[in-house]
Design a protein around this motif. Structure first.
Motif, mmCIF file in Angstrom:
data_model
loop_
_atom_site.group_PDB
_atom_site.id
_atom_site.type_symbol
_atom_site.label_atom_id
_atom_site.label_comp_id
_atom_site.label_asym_id
_atom_site.label_seq_id
_atom_site.Cartn_x
_atom_site.Cartn_y
_atom_site.Cartn_z
ATOM 1 N N VAL A 109 67.829 32.615 36.236
ATOM 2 C CA VAL A 109 66.964 33.717 36.649
ATOM 3 C C VAL A 109 66.177 34.199 35.442
ATOM 4 O O VAL A 109 66.775 34.506 34.396
ATOM 5 N N PRO A 110 64.876 34.213 35.538
ATOM 6 C CA PRO A 110 64.106 34.697 34.377
ATOM 7 C C PRO A 110 64.404 36.167 34.120
ATOM 8 O O PRO A 110 64.418 36.997 35.039
ATOM 9 N N LEU A 111 64.676 36.493 32.889
ATOM 10 C CA LEU A 111 64.985 37.859 32.515
ATOM 11 C C LEU A 111 63.734 38.707 32.328
ATOM 12 O O LEU A 111 63.802 39.936 32.396
ATOM 13 N N HIS A 112 62.603 38.068 32.122
ATOM 14 C CA HIS A 112 61.359 38.802 31.906
ATOM 15 C C HIS A 112 60.354 38.382 32.978
ATOM 16 O O HIS A 112 60.213 37.192 33.280
ATOM 17 N N PRO A 113 59.643 39.332 33.568
ATOM 18 C CA PRO A 113 58.631 38.968 34.573
ATOM 19 C C PRO A 113 57.464 38.244 33.913
ATOM 20 O O PRO A 113 57.228 38.366 32.701
ATOM 21 N N PRO A 114 56.749 37.435 34.680
ATOM 22 C CA PRO A 114 55.593 36.738 34.091
ATOM 23 C C PRO A 114 54.532 37.726 33.638
ATOM 24 O O PRO A 114 54.414 38.850 34.160
ATOM 25 N N ALA A 115 53.771 37.301 32.682
ATOM 26 C CA ALA A 115 52.716 38.168 32.141
ATOM 27 C C ALA A 115 51.655 38.399 33.205
ATOM 28 O O ALA A 115 51.210 37.461 33.881
ATOM 29 N N PRO A 116 51.229 39.634 33.426
ATOM 30 C CA PRO A 116 50.198 39.917 34.430
ATOM 31 C C PRO A 116 48.847 39.383 33.981
ATOM 32 O O PRO A 116 48.585 39.198 32.776
ATOM 33 N N PRO A 117 47.970 39.098 34.917
ATOM 34 C CA PRO A 117 46.629 38.641 34.546
ATOM 35 C C PRO A 117 45.835 39.767 33.893
ATOM 36 O O PRO A 117 46.199 40.941 33.985
ATOM 37 N N PRO A 118 44.772 39.440 33.217
ATOM 38 C CA PRO A 118 43.965 40.496 32.579
ATOM 39 C C PRO A 118 43.368 41.443 33.626
ATOM 40 O O PRO A 118 43.010 41.035 34.732
ATOM 41 N N GLU A 119 43.289 42.712 33.264
ATOM 42 C CA GLU A 119 42.780 43.724 34.197
ATOM 43 C C GLU A 119 41.267 43.604 34.338
ATOM 44 O O GLU A 119 40.545 43.362 33.361
ATOM 45 N N ILE A 120 40.812 43.753 35.560
ATOM 46 C CA ILE A 120 39.386 43.627 35.847
ATOM 47 C C ILE A 120 38.687 44.944 35.481
ATOM 48 O O ILE A 120 39.104 46.029 35.916
ATOM 49 N N GLN A 121 37.632 44.828 34.720
ATOM 50 C CA GLN A 121 36.835 45.989 34.308
ATOM 51 C C GLN A 121 35.618 46.108 35.216
ATOM 52 O O GLN A 121 34.979 45.113 35.570
ATOM 53 N N ALA A 122 35.360 47.356 35.628
ATOM 54 C CA ALA A 122 34.200 47.606 36.489
ATOM 55 C C ALA A 122 32.909 47.518 35.688
ATOM 56 O O ALA A 122 32.851 47.911 34.513
ATOM 57 N N LYS A 123 31.871 46.991 36.327
ATOM 58 C CA LYS A 123 30.548 46.868 35.713
ATOM 59 C C LYS A 123 29.557 47.659 36.573
ATOM 60 O O LYS A 123 29.471 47.438 37.789
ATOM 61 N N ALA A 124 28.850 48.542 35.912
ATOM 62 C CA ALA A 124 27.960 49.440 36.651
ATOM 63 C C ALA A 124 26.794 48.697 37.285
ATOM 64 O O ALA A 124 26.295 49.092 38.362
ATOM 65 N N ASP A 125 26.303 47.624 36.646
ATOM 66 C CA ASP A 125 25.141 46.905 37.178
ATOM 67 C C ASP A 125 25.524 45.814 38.172
ATOM 68 O O ASP A 125 24.673 45.028 38.594
ATOM 69 N N ALA A 126 26.803 45.749 38.527
ATOM 70 C CA ALA A 126 27.222 44.709 39.478
ATOM 71 C C ALA A 126 26.739 45.076 40.870
ATOM 72 O O ALA A 126 26.892 46.215 41.326
ATOM 73 N N GLN A 127 26.137 44.126 41.538
ATOM 74 C CA GLN A 127 25.631 44.340 42.895
ATOM 75 C C GLN A 127 26.721 43.870 43.874
ATOM 76 O O GLN A 127 27.168 42.740 43.816
#
Length: 263
Positions: A109-127
């Motif tokens: 049983v893994p004692l440590h959870p897998p590393a989470p993916p990078p957090e998504i940053q919001a972009k103001a100019d995203a359509q």
């Protein structure tokens, strides 16, 4: 030299006198000296010698017979030697042996959870925009882009809060993208990037990765229909739905009731 042995008479009862035998012997000697040698066979009866005075009885000739070999005799088998130590007498246990205990396999049983993916940053100019679906929501993206604005991210986090209240439900992410008909790889990679971005927001909101299923569709197949009628013709979108809910469909018109004849 001719054989001058006295001839054996074919009849056992006939006996010749000694004078005749001497005469025959003399004639045979003279004939051998005066004439051409002639080979003759003279047979005599040995039994006539027994009539002479002082004659000894001839010993019978041994008869040679073919030796016979006795049948082979198999020697008797030797008895097996007795064991030095006698075998112990069998013992009967008082009770049957206990059943074997089969231990479960050891699972690491893994004692440590897998590393989470990078957090998504919001972009103001995203359509892009977020609309509601009967079983979740739809995120619309700009062509060729996987960027998300703050409104889209907030709607995904609201979906995660609803999913946390239903632990047996899963999040199903179906991502599509527009592209050329002769290029299948580019739209599929773009749709996968959009789906993974939504997955990252759900994981950081507290949803386990084992409850999230991402499917990169790429260019939607021809004739595919959307659950709603707002963005039915927009291929650049991601549908985030719950597995325990089904998109609502217009209910079929009730069948007219048949009048049964009275019994």
């Amino acid at each position: 030299m001719p054989d001058i042995r006295p001839a054996r008479s074919p009849r056992s009862g006939l006996r010749r006198p000694p004078a005749s035998r001497a005469l025959l012997a003399a004639l045979s000697v003279l004939g051998g000296l005066a004439f051409t040698p002639v080979h003759a066979q003279v047979t005599t009866d040995d039994s006539a010698l027994s009539a002479l005075p002082g004659a000894k009885t001839p010993k019978p000739r041994p008869t040679h017979t073919a030796p016979t070999h006795p049948p082979a005799v198999t020697p008797p088998a030797k008895p097996a030697p007795a064991p030095a130590h006698p075998a112990p007498s069998p013992t009967i246990p008082a009770a049957p042996p206990p059943p074997p205990v089969i231990r479960p396999p050891v699972v690491d049983v893994p004692l440590h959870p897998p590393a989470p993916p990078p957090e998504i940053q919001a972009k103001a100019d995203a359509q892009g925009a977020a609309t509601d679906l009967p079983a979740g929501l739809r995120l619309t993206f700009a062509a060729g882009s996987a960027d998300m604005n703050a409104a889209m991210i907030d709607r995904v986090k609201g979906f995660a809060a609803t999913l946390l209240q239903v632990p047996y439900a899963r999040a199903e992410i179906d991502a599509t993208a527009s592209g050329a008909a002769d290029d299948v790889s580019t739209p599929r990679r773009l749709s996968l990037a959009r789906g993974l971005a939504v997955r990252s927001i759900l994981i950081h909101a507290g949803i386990a990765s084992t409850r999230i299923y991402v499917r990169a569709i790429g260019v939607p197949p021809p004739g595919a229909k959307s659950p709603d009628s707002v963005n039915e013709t927009v291929p650049d979108h991601v549908d985030v739905t719950r597995s325990d809910m089904v998109a609502s469909a217009p209910s079929p018109s009730p069948a007219p009731s048949e009048q049964r004849p009275a019994p």
